[in-house]
Enzyme design. Structure first.
Site, PDB file in Angstrom:
ATOM      1  N   CYS A  16       0.808  -1.219   0.000  1.00 20.35           N
ATOM      2  CA  CYS A  16       0.000   0.000   0.000  1.00 20.35           C
ATOM      3  C   CYS A  16       0.839   1.265   0.000  1.00 20.35           C
ATOM      4  CB  CYS A  16      -0.955  -0.013   1.192  1.00 20.35           C
ATOM      5  SG  CYS A  16      -2.268  -1.244   1.038  1.00 20.35           S
ATOM      6  N   LYS A  19       0.454   3.444  -3.172  1.00 23.24           N
ATOM      7  CA  LYS A  19      -0.770   4.172  -3.472  1.00 23.24           C
ATOM      8  C   LYS A  19      -0.469   5.567  -4.008  1.00 23.24           C
ATOM      9  CE  LYS A  19      -4.417   2.426  -0.398  1.00 23.24           C
ATOM     10  NZ  LYS A  19      -5.331   2.813   0.698  1.00 23.24           N
ATOM     11  N   SER A  50     -17.183  10.608   1.457  1.00 24.43           N
ATOM     12  CA  SER A  50     -16.354  10.635   2.661  1.00 24.43           C
ATOM     13  C   SER A  50     -15.038   9.868   2.496  1.00 24.43           C
ATOM     14  CB  SER A  50     -17.136  10.047   3.848  1.00 24.43           C
ATOM     15  OG  SER A  50     -17.425   8.675   3.625  1.00 24.43           O
ATOM     16  N   ASP A  70      -8.906  -3.960  -4.438  1.00 26.47           N
ATOM     17  CA  ASP A  70      -7.615  -3.539  -3.923  1.00 26.47           C
ATOM     18  C   ASP A  70      -6.529  -4.444  -4.496  1.00 26.47           C
ATOM     19  OD1 ASP A  70      -5.511  -2.473  -2.279  1.00 26.47           O
ATOM     20  OD2 ASP A  70      -7.046  -1.880  -0.839  1.00 26.47           O
ATOM     21  N   HIS A 142      -9.401 -11.618 -13.446  1.00 24.56           N
ATOM     22  CA  HIS A 142      -8.903 -11.012 -14.674  1.00 24.56           C
ATOM     23  C   HIS A 142      -7.392 -10.866 -14.571  1.00 24.56           C
ATOM     24  CE1 HIS A 142      -9.038  -8.707 -18.358  1.00 24.56           C
ATOM     25  NE2 HIS A 142      -8.368  -7.713 -17.788  1.00 24.56           N
TER      26      HIS A 142
END
Length: 332
Positions: A16, A19, A50, A70, A142
């Protein structure tokens, strides 16, 4: 799996921490709200407004569907562990909304002329095993040929529309509980640089947030988010802003993984963590917190824990929401 291949060396970032920075991302999605006239607007319970962890749509009475996706580049070298971590991270978005994952599909990008497919098979096997642990069906997915390996899942879950965990429901005076320790980002960065394996970090990243979400719901919590790429401070700032409150963090109460502070001192800090700190700094009073503590509080986590507005049994209370409405953060 001893393959001789270090997957983290085939990607510019990791987990992460790769990102898009939160400030840049918010500029990209600004104005991309609900589609006018697509369906009854009252069906969309949680959308972009939000910046919550997943989309939620009411389908019948109190029954709601939770949808998320994700994926990321390798955070560890072991392909099976990477698959487990990526799957736990994707499933976490459903748990962070108070939902239960029902079905997932794989998302795989693979440099087919560079890395053998036997490694991809191990990644997918890791994802499958974590989905099975979560009681979530896995139905295909995929794949694309890509310059960098990437893996994750698109997950669909179900939740009680009247018992959601949302990031815009925080109330002043509520304690903040954190269900996993911090430090994953700096340890993953050290792993990428040196090849050292941190078993505690892998265990934390592969742990499902299922039990934490169940405990939060049982404790009657209504506000939560999971702590991932934007760090504790970044996700807390988003929660405070969405809820119209401010927050205080007790830095001394925040748990850290063994070796995290040492990794910061030795310079294993990702660019994503520094960008997180830059983003929250204008809204944060750091008090006497030193640079090391600031970086750890902003550390880009992968498959981190839940930050719950409420007391969660077994999880440390690391701060509280307060009444000031400027969405500021105070570290003490």
């Amino acid at each position: 799996m001893g393959t001789g291949r270090r997957l983290t060396q085939y990607a510019h970032g990791g987990g992460c921490a790769c990102k898009i920075p939160p400030g840049e991302l918010e500029e990209v999605v600004a104005g991309l709200g609900p589609i006018d006239g697509a369906r009854d607007e009252n069906e969309l319970l949680v959308g972009l407004d939000s910046g919550d962890d997943a989309a939620v749509v009411r389908i019948d009475g109190d029954t709601a569907v939770v949808a998320t996706a994700d994926f990321f580049t390798p955070v560890v070298d072991d392909p099976y562990d990477w698959g487990r971590i990526a799957a736990a991270n994707a499933l976490s978005d459903v748990y962070a909304m108070g939902g239960r994952p029902l079905v997932a599909v794989n998302l795989l990008a693979w440099p087919r002329e560079v890395l053998p497919f036997e490694l991809a098979r191990e990644v997918l096997r890791g994802g499958r095993d974590v989905a099975a642990l979560a009681g979530c069906h896995l139905g295909g997915g995929h794949s694309v040929d890509d310059l960098e390996p990437k893996y994750g899942m698109a997950v669909t879950g179900i939740a009680d529309a009247a018992r959601l965990l949302r990031n815009d429901r925080g109330v002043a005076g509520t304690p903040l509980s954190l269900t996993k320790p911090l430090g994953l980002g700096v340890l993953n960065n050290r792993h990428k640089a040196t090849g050292e394996v941190f078993d505690q970090a892998v265990a934390v990243m592969t742990e499902l947030n299922r039990d934490a979400a169940a405990a939060a719901l049982k404790a009657q919590a209504v506000c939560a988010t999971d702590v991932t790429g934007f760090g504790l401070l970044g996700h807390l700032y988003k929660l405070a802003r969405a809820s119209g409150v401010s927050a205080v963090i007790d830095a001394g109460a925040v748990p850290y993984i063994d070796g995290a502070r040492e990794a910061v001192r030795e310079g294993y800090v990702s660019g994503g963590t520094r960008r997180n700190l830059d983003w929250v700094a204008p809204h944060t009073d750091f008090g006497t917190a030193d640079e090391e503590t600031r970086l750890l509080l902003a550390d880009a986590q992968t498959s981190g824990g839940l930050l719950v507005a409420g007391e969660v049994p077994g999880a440390p209370i690391v701060g509280e929401l307060v009444a000031a409405g400027d969405h500021s953060l105070l570290v003490r």
